[in-house]
Design an enzyme around this catalytic site. Structure first.
Site, PDB file in Angstrom:
ATOM      1  N   LYS A  61       0.904  -1.227  -0.068  1.00 61.07           N
ATOM      2  CA  LYS A  61      -0.121   0.177  -0.018  1.00 61.07           C
ATOM      3  C   LYS A  61       0.808   1.286  -0.031  1.00 61.07           C
ATOM      4  O   LYS A  61       0.536   2.238  -0.879  1.00 61.07           O
ATOM      5  CB  LYS A  61      -0.995   0.004   1.328  1.00 61.07           C
ATOM      6  CG  LYS A  61      -1.982  -0.834   1.004  1.00 61.07           C
ATOM      7  CD  LYS A  61      -2.998  -1.338   2.515  1.00 61.07           C
ATOM      8  CE  LYS A  61      -3.880  -2.215   2.005  1.00 61.07           C
ATOM      9  NZ  LYS A  61      -4.669  -2.931   3.223  1.00 61.07           N
ATOM     10  N   GLN A 105      -5.174  -1.589   9.274  1.00 55.60           N
ATOM     11  CA  GLN A 105      -5.107  -2.940   8.848  1.00 55.60           C
ATOM     12  C   GLN A 105      -5.810  -3.952   9.594  1.00 55.60           C
ATOM     13  O   GLN A 105      -5.516  -3.886  10.828  1.00 55.60           O
ATOM     14  CB  GLN A 105      -3.749  -3.186   8.374  1.00 55.60           C
ATOM     15  CG  GLN A 105      -3.421  -4.433   7.766  1.00 55.60           C
ATOM     16  CD  GLN A 105      -3.937  -4.500   6.175  1.00 55.60           C
ATOM     17  OE1 GLN A 105      -4.092  -3.449   5.749  1.00 55.60           O
ATOM     18  NE2 GLN A 105      -4.335  -5.779   5.592  1.00 55.60           N
ATOM     19  N   ASP A 128     -11.405   3.102   3.977  1.00 52.66           N
ATOM     20  CA  ASP A 128     -11.733   1.694   4.106  1.00 52.66           C
ATOM     21  C   ASP A 128     -13.205   1.637   4.128  1.00 52.66           C
ATOM     22  O   ASP A 128     -13.760   0.510   3.724  1.00 52.66           O
ATOM     23  CB  ASP A 128     -11.425   1.087   5.292  1.00 52.66           C
ATOM     24  CG  ASP A 128     -10.320  -0.079   5.050  1.00 52.66           C
ATOM     25  OD1 ASP A 128     -10.233  -0.443   3.852  1.00 52.66           O
ATOM     26  OD2 ASP A 128      -9.720  -0.532   6.145  1.00 52.66           O
TER      27      ASP A 128
END
Ligand code: GUN
Length: 302
Positions: A61, A105, A128
């Protein structure tokens, strides 16, 4: 992909190529956004613990974020991190004007509640799309930040179907990360939706009804060739590392690919299907979040 005969190779949905074009386009858009006098879009990624797969994901990422011309802020916290400590960091990131997107995460260590954490991210930085504000917006069909993996799946489907109106879409797996938001996105495309989960009585029979089949269960090889309606479009979100007879490992999906390929109309491979789209959509969401902060957009997802 070149190992398949041409009539079968034409069925493959090239996630890697579609993700590359999207990432290139985002890179160009980031350049012009900065040239217009806006701040460099910034993405903060937080990893708690040292799960090897998560470490690889967050490093990828960061690399892709730099490549797209954005700023990357990495926060690697120990496995023993307390929930209050993570919430304190998120409060700082929420208040930092250089940061437009925040991603924690998953999975998190057991002492940390992922629902509390995802809801502690400011909704306009929740790239997200997992917090209750963005999830609620999606379920109401209004603009917001959409979870990256289902957004990537939708883009892959749109590469095959100009119009999905009236199609029966079956989603196997009802997670908050993929299955539920995927169903909402397909509903917005005017599909008729079925969601199968662990308690569904005959998932195979339901899958056989699907014009569009999205599989996100984490059970590799679950969906066999005879689960697929001839000509259906199949999106395989699963990604599991399995040992090979030669003592190596390889990545496989939730769909028994060799069986499904001759039957499906279009299908994503693993790897090279959904996976690359997830990071591309994270970059898309980060630019979108930066645009919203600069007042250039009302916040539409697509
Ligand atoms: N772990 C696996 N997939 C994801 C994702 O899309 N977002 C986050 N935050 N964690 C993940």
């Amino acid at each position: 992909m070149s190992t398949f005969p041409p009539e079968l190779a034409g069925k493959l949905i090239d996630g890697k190529g579609i993700a590359r074009s999207l990432t290139d386009r985002i890179g160009r858009e980031v350049s012009s956004f900065i040239e217009q006098g806006n701040a460099v879009p910034g993405l903060a990624v937080v990893l708690v613990g040292n799960d090897p797969a998560s470490e690889v994901y967050v490093k990828n990422k960061a690399i892709q974020t730099h490549r797209a011309g954005m700023r990357s802020f990495m926060h690697m916290l120990p496995q023993s991190t307390k929930q209050e400590e993570l919430l304190e960091l998120l409060a700082q990131l929420n208040a930092n004007p250089q940061i437009h997107g925040i991603l924690v995460q998953l999975p998190l260590p057991p002492q940390i509640d992922p629902v509390v954490v995802t809801n502690a991210i400011a909704p306009h930085k929740d790239v997200d799309g997992l917090g209750e504000v963005n999830a609620g917006r999606l379920s109401l069909g209004i603009d917001g930040l959409v979870p990256c993996t289902p957004l990537g799946c939708l883009m892959l489907l749109q590469s095959v179907h100009k119009d999905m109106t009236g199609k029966h879409a079956v989603v196997i797996g009802a997670s908050s990360l993929v299955g539920k938001p995927m169903a909402q996105l397909l509903l917005k495309q005017n599909c008729t939706i079925s969601v199968a989960h662990i308690h569904t009585r005959d998932t195979r029979a339901l899958a056989r009804e699907a014009d569009i089949l999205v599989v996100a269960t984490g059970k590799h090889g679950l969906v066999r060739g005879d689960w697929i309606k001839p000509g259906a479009t199949v999106i395989d979100v699963g990604i599991t590392r399995v040992p090979t007879p030669e003592g190596r490992t390889r990545l496989v999906g939730d769909v028994a690919f060799e069986e499904a390929l001759p039957i499906a109309g279009h299908i994503t491979p693993v790897p090279g299907g959904v996976g690359p789209m997830t990071i591309a959509c994270l970059l898309h969401n980060t630019l979108q979040a930066a645009r919203v902060t600069q007042g250039q957009s009302k916040g539409e997802a697509l």
